[in-house]
Design a protein around this motif. Structure first.
Motif, mmCIF file in Angstrom:
data_model
loop_
_atom_site.group_PDB
_atom_site.id
_atom_site.type_symbol
_atom_site.label_atom_id
_atom_site.label_comp_id
_atom_site.label_asym_id
_atom_site.label_seq_id
_atom_site.Cartn_x
_atom_site.Cartn_y
_atom_site.Cartn_z
ATOM 1 N N GLU A 352 0.051 -17.698 -11.043
ATOM 2 C CA GLU A 352 0.379 -17.810 -12.470
ATOM 3 C C GLU A 352 -0.869 -17.981 -13.340
ATOM 4 O O GLU A 352 -0.810 -17.742 -14.553
ATOM 5 N N LEU A 353 -1.974 -18.397 -12.745
ATOM 6 C CA LEU A 353 -3.198 -18.611 -13.514
ATOM 7 C C LEU A 353 -3.920 -17.284 -13.737
ATOM 8 O O LEU A 353 -4.201 -16.555 -12.791
ATOM 9 N N GLU A 354 -4.211 -16.991 -14.996
ATOM 10 C CA GLU A 354 -4.965 -15.777 -15.323
ATOM 11 C C GLU A 354 -6.461 -15.978 -15.090
ATOM 12 O O GLU A 354 -7.148 -15.097 -14.569
ATOM 13 N N CYS A 355 -6.977 -17.133 -15.491
ATOM 14 C CA CYS A 355 -8.400 -17.415 -15.333
ATOM 15 C C CYS A 355 -8.614 -18.909 -15.534
ATOM 16 O O CYS A 355 -7.724 -19.628 -15.998
ATOM 17 N N PHE A 356 -9.821 -19.352 -15.172
ATOM 18 C CA PHE A 356 -10.164 -20.765 -15.340
ATOM 19 C C PHE A 356 -11.675 -20.906 -15.407
ATOM 20 O O PHE A 356 -12.432 -20.008 -15.019
ATOM 21 N N VAL A 357 -12.109 -22.044 -15.912
ATOM 22 C CA VAL A 357 -13.536 -22.395 -15.899
ATOM 23 C C VAL A 357 -13.628 -23.904 -15.674
ATOM 24 O O VAL A 357 -12.802 -24.668 -16.190
ATOM 25 N N ILE A 358 -14.602 -24.317 -14.863
ATOM 26 C CA ILE A 358 -14.777 -25.725 -14.520
ATOM 27 C C ILE A 358 -15.953 -26.282 -15.311
ATOM 28 O O ILE A 358 -17.065 -25.760 -15.234
ATOM 29 N N GLN A 382 5.633 -28.124 -15.696
ATOM 30 C CA GLN A 382 5.986 -28.028 -14.277
ATOM 31 C C GLN A 382 4.845 -27.396 -13.467
ATOM 32 O O GLN A 382 4.465 -27.908 -12.412
ATOM 33 N N LEU A 383 4.283 -26.312 -13.996
ATOM 34 C CA LEU A 383 3.171 -25.652 -13.309
ATOM 35 C C LEU A 383 1.959 -26.584 -13.257
ATOM 36 O O LEU A 383 1.286 -26.687 -12.222
ATOM 37 N N LEU A 384 1.711 -27.300 -14.370
ATOM 38 C CA LEU A 384 0.589 -28.240 -14.404
ATOM 39 C C LEU A 384 0.764 -29.316 -13.334
ATOM 40 O O LEU A 384 -0.201 -29.676 -12.627
ATOM 41 N N GLY A 385 1.984 -29.796 -13.183
ATOM 42 C CA GLY A 385 2.272 -30.805 -12.167
ATOM 43 C C GLY A 385 2.046 -30.284 -10.758
ATOM 44 O O GLY A 385 1.526 -30.996 -9.894
ATOM 45 N N GLN A 386 2.429 -29.020 -10.532
ATOM 46 C CA GLN A 386 2.227 -28.422 -9.212
ATOM 47 C C GLN A 386 0.742 -28.297 -8.876
ATOM 48 O O GLN A 386 0.323 -28.543 -7.739
ATOM 49 N N ILE A 387 -0.043 -27.920 -9.877
ATOM 50 C CA ILE A 387 -1.490 -27.787 -9.658
ATOM 51 C C ILE A 387 -2.098 -29.150 -9.347
ATOM 52 O O ILE A 387 -2.903 -29.296 -8.421
ATOM 53 N N LYS A 388 -1.688 -30.173 -10.100
ATOM 54 C CA LYS A 388 -2.208 -31.525 -9.862
ATOM 55 C C LYS A 388 -1.820 -32.016 -8.464
ATOM 56 O O LYS A 388 -2.640 -32.632 -7.765
#
Length: 429
Positions: A352-358, A382-388
């Motif tokens: 579900e994530l298109e892109c990210f930067v740390i 919900q997706l944020l919770g799954q990632i965490k």
């Protein structure tokens, strides 16, 4: 095409490298302004350096040295310089690196034997999916290596899945030279346009710039996501501008092989002492056969593990495992030591994530903080919770996560003049 030295015994390889080291030290003491000064400052006599173990008598060379005294590393007159490249500047200001005609020939030889290590032969055609311009050494090295190997090459350049597929279907290459995450875009395009991935004629992908394996050499999340759709072998390769040398996997895919005629490798701890076998250390290299800008005990900043046992392919050379991370990007977070590749591996689990930067920074009391900016077509709590939850399960800690617009993240990932995407922004001083 296995160079004879790579099948010799460990003792024979060591003796060969010690002989080459003598030649290199004599060359530096005669031609390198930086190393002449280095030897004098530290009262070093090259006659005292007879074995690989003696290297520890020589203080290391750092990226700061290269940045501060860049021109002093050049060992040849300007008339002999054929090509100018610059480093990517991931962890500091870019450094200029120059090559003579002999250095370009060495670069070609390095890539030819590296491609051959991965099973590529003169009967193959490779599609180059990275840039050859912008003073980028890698693209030029790949081109020269394929040419020396006698194989064919299609210079498509980076990006544009439609153009890549047009070339694959038209010219039928057998191998791709590619940043592995881009293969996911290739897969997506193929699925949208009814292209049969596994009937494309591609026999394998030489993967550059990103890890596709875990420390035990199993495929990591990115590697699995590619191969579950596209049934091709993925070959890791590790290199840098300063090394002018690549460590590439053979068919057993158990780490990148060292080429003893081109480079000496050490893994050092934080006190610049060799780590024990099996421990992670900072790769420190000494180049062999480089004419314009040879380097002696140069610390690459990359943390990894070495493997010394013989390989089933017939080579008896040291092999390097996947990069655990860059030393300067090590993070102490809530009592846990982290490197960005481990966080990238967690994030790659989520389609579900298109892109990210740390982003790494210091808080008010001077300890490390992590903020990961993420973009998705379907952001939700919900997706944020799954990632965490996945972070807690895999890394025992959960960094701060923030939904952002894809355009905002792309502006951070692709700064002006950048030759490759930036996944980590370190704001610590």
């Amino acid at each position: 095409m296995i160079p004879e030295i790579e099948t010799k015994s460990a003792a024979e390889i060591k003796a060969f490298q010690e002989n080459q080291l003598q030649l290199m030290l004599a060359y530096l003491s005669k031609n390198s302004p930086f190393y002449k000064r280095h030897f004098e400052t530290h009262q070093l006599y090259i006659s005292e350096i007879q074995t690989l173990e003696d290297l520890t008598k020589i203080p290391v060379t750092t990226k700061d040295d290269l940045q501060q005294f860049n021109d002093d590393f050049i060992c040849v007159p300007k008339s002999k310089i054929i090509d100018y490249v610059t480093t990517s500047g991931t962890l500091g200001d870019p450094v200029t690196y120059v090559l003579t005609d002999a250095d370009l020939e060495r670069l070609a030889y390095n890539e030819a034997i590296s491609f051959a290590c991965a099973g590529v032969s003169s009967d193959d055609t490779l599609q180059l999916m990275t840039t050859m311009d912008r003073r980028f050494m890698a693209g030029l090295a790949y081109f020269l290596g394929v040419r020396k190997l006698g194989a064919g090459i299609i210079r498509v350049g980076a990006g544009i899945p439609e153009l890549q597929w047009d070339s694959i279907l038209k010219f039928q290459p057998t191998y791709l030279i590619v940043v592995p995450s881009f293969l996911l875009k290739m897969i997506e395009y193929a699925q949208q346009h009814n292209i049969d991935l596994n009937a494309s004629g591609i026999k394998g992908a030489i993967c550059i710039g990103e890890a596709i394996r875990n420390e035990d050499f199993t495929l990591n999340t990115l590697g699995k996501k590619i191969t579950e759709h596209w049934n091709i072998p993925l070959f890791s390769t590790y290199a840098s501008t300063e090394m002018s040398t690549a460590f590439t996997e053979c068919s057993s895919q158990q780490g990148g092989h060292l080429h003893p005629e081109l480079i000496i490798a050490e893994l050092l701890d934080e006190h610049n002492n060799p780590v024990k076998e099996g421990e992670t250390g900072e790769l420190t290299i000494t180049t062999l056969g480089v004419e314009a800008m040879p380097l002696l005990r140069f610390k690459t900043g990359d943390m990894m593990t070495a493997h010394h046992e013989s390989c089933v392919c017939g080579r008896n050379t040291l092999r390097l495992g996947p990069i655990a991370g860059r030393k300067k990007q090590m993070i102490k977070y809530k009592g846990t030591t982290l490197y960005p590749p481990a966080m990238q591996n967690v994030l790659n689990n989520f389609n579900e994530l298109e892109c990210f930067v740390i982003e790494i920074s210091h808080n008010a009391i001077g300890t490390d903080e992590i903020l990961i900016k993420i973009a998705s077509h379907t952001p939700s709590e919900q997706l944020l919770g799954q990632i965490k939850d996945h972070f807690r399960a895999k890394l025992r800690v959960t960094p701060k996560l923030e939904w952002c617009d894809k355009k905002e993240i792309d502006a951070l990932r692709f700064p002006k003049l950048s030759r490759k995407p930036i996944l980590v922004i370190d704001k610590r001083k």
